[in-house]
Design an enzyme around this catalytic site. Structure first.
Site, PDB file in Angstrom:
ATOM      1  N   VAL A   9       0.795  -1.368  -0.183  1.00  0.00           N
ATOM      2  CA  VAL A   9       0.081   0.003  -0.022  1.00  0.00           C
ATOM      3  C   VAL A   9       0.907   1.193  -0.054  1.00  0.00           C
ATOM      4  O   VAL A   9       1.899   1.155   0.614  1.00  0.00           O
ATOM      5  CB  VAL A   9      -0.800  -0.091   1.185  1.00  0.00           C
ATOM      6  N   SER A  10       0.403   2.162  -0.652  1.00  0.00           N
ATOM      7  CA  SER A  10       1.078   3.492  -0.690  1.00  0.00           C
ATOM      8  C   SER A  10       0.597   4.406   0.525  1.00  0.00           C
ATOM      9  O   SER A  10      -0.682   4.014   1.115  1.00  0.00           O
ATOM     10  CB  SER A  10       0.816   4.449  -1.784  1.00  0.00           C
ATOM     11  N   THR A  11       1.093   5.407   0.965  1.00  0.00           N
ATOM     12  CA  THR A  11       0.641   6.230   2.150  1.00  0.00           C
ATOM     13  C   THR A  11      -0.778   6.432   1.675  1.00  0.00           C
ATOM     14  O   THR A  11      -1.741   7.042   2.957  1.00  0.00           O
ATOM     15  CB  THR A  11       1.472   7.314   2.610  1.00  0.00           C
TER      16      THR A  11
END
Length: 263
Positions: A9-11
Site C-alpha cells: 500500500v502507498s501512504t
C-alpha cells in the site's frame, strides 16, 4: 503449486477501503485456498510508493528469491501493487520467465504463465505508468498553484512549524539558530566553521541531526527565511513572517558566490 503473496500500500491508498494490507492479504489467501495453492512466502511493503522497485525492501527480497525455487507463482492483488513502471514490469516478468515463475493478478484476472496473460500484463502496465505520470503532472500543477497563492510548498523547515494546511509560523528557538548561522557565515565566510560552531553550541537540525557544511549551505540559500516559497526554481511571496531580512540574506549570497567563483 507454491505461491508467494506480494502486498503493498502507498501512504495514500492505506486509507482506501479494499486497498489496505489486511484486505489485500485476505483476498489473496482466499484465492490461493480456492485454487489449492500452498502459500510459502508473504512479502509486504507498507506505505511505500509503487514508482520503482529499488526503494521497496520486501519487493527486492522477493525478486532475489525468484532464482532460488522458493515459489512457483507470485500472487498480487493488482498489477499496480507490484509496480507502476513499465520498465520495472518487463524486467520483473523477464526474471520470472527465466525461472518459470508465474505472476497472477487476482483482480485483473491474468496469469503470465499463458501467452494471453503476458499480453494483458503488458497492456495493463502501460496504462498503470500513464496513470502515475498523469497523477505526477497534476500534483506538479497543484503545487505550482499553491506557490503562486503564497501557500506552503514544503514541510519540516528549520525555524518554522507548520501552521494549518497552507502556511508556517516561526519557531522562536529554531529561528535563533537560523539567525546565528547567517550571522556567523557573514562573519567567517566558512561553511564548515559555522557547522562546527553550531555543533559546539549543541544546535541541531529539524530532525535532530548535527550540522555539516552541506546543511549550512542549504539553510543559507533557502528563500523561505526571507519570506518566500520556492518551487521548481522560482520564488513566490509567502503569507508568513520572515526570519532574515533581504539585506542579510543577499549579503550571505554574495559571499557564497565569491567563494564559488574562486574555486
Amino acid at each position: 503449486m507454491r505461491a508467494a503473496l506480494y502486498i503493498r500500500v502507498s501512504t495514500v491508498a492505506q486509507a482506501v477501503e479494499g486497498y489496505s494490507l489486511d484486505a489485500q492479504r485476505h483476498t489473496l489467501e482466499a484465492y490461493c485456498a480456492a485454487h489449492d495453492y500452498d502459500i510459502t512466502a508473504v512479502y509486504i511493503d507498507g506505505g511505500i510508493s509503487g514508482k520503482d522497485i529499488d526503494h521497496r525492501p520486501d519487493a527486492t527480497k522477493m525478486l532475489r528469491d525468484v532464482p532460488h525455487n522458493k515459489f512457483d507463482l507470485i500472487i498480487i492483488w493488482a498489477l499496480s501493487r507490484l509496480t507502476r513502471s513499465v520498465a520495472d514490469l518487463f524486467s520483473i516478468n523477464a526474471l520470472c520467465q527465466n525461472y518459470n515463475v508465474g505472476i497472477v493478478s487476482v483482480t485483473e484476472t491474468f496469469d503470465t504463465s499463458t501467452p494471453m496473460g503476458r499480453a494483458m500484463m503488458g497492456m495493463i502496465g502501460i496504462f498503470a505508468q500513464m496513470e502515475r505520470e498523469i497523477t505526477a503532472e497534476r500534483v506538479k500543477v497543484a503545487m505550482l498553484e499553491r506557490a503562486q497563492q503564497g501557500k506552503r510548498t514544503a514541510n519540516h523547515t528549520l525555524g518554522y512549524d507548520n501552521d494549518g494546511h497552507d502556511s508556517v509560523k516561526i519557531n522562536r528557538e529554531e529561528a535563533e539558530i537560523v539567525r546565528y548561522i547567517f550571522a556567523k557565515y557573514i562573519e567567517h565566510g566558512s561553511l564548515s566553521a559555522v557547522a562546527e560552531l553550531c555543533n559546539i553550541r549543541g544546535y541541531r537540525g529539524k530532525r535532530g541531526s548535527k550540522f555539516k557544511a552541506e546543511s549550512i549551505h542549504q539553510i543559507l540559500t533557502r528563500h523561505i527565511y526571507r519570506g518566500y516559497y520556492s518551487y521548481c526554481g522560482n520564488i513566490y511571496k509567502g503569507n508568513f513572517e520572515s526570519i532574515i531580512d533581504d539585506k542579510t540574506f543577499f549579503k550571505a549570497q554574495r559571499i557564497l558566490n565569491r567563494y564559488k567563483r574562486n574555486k
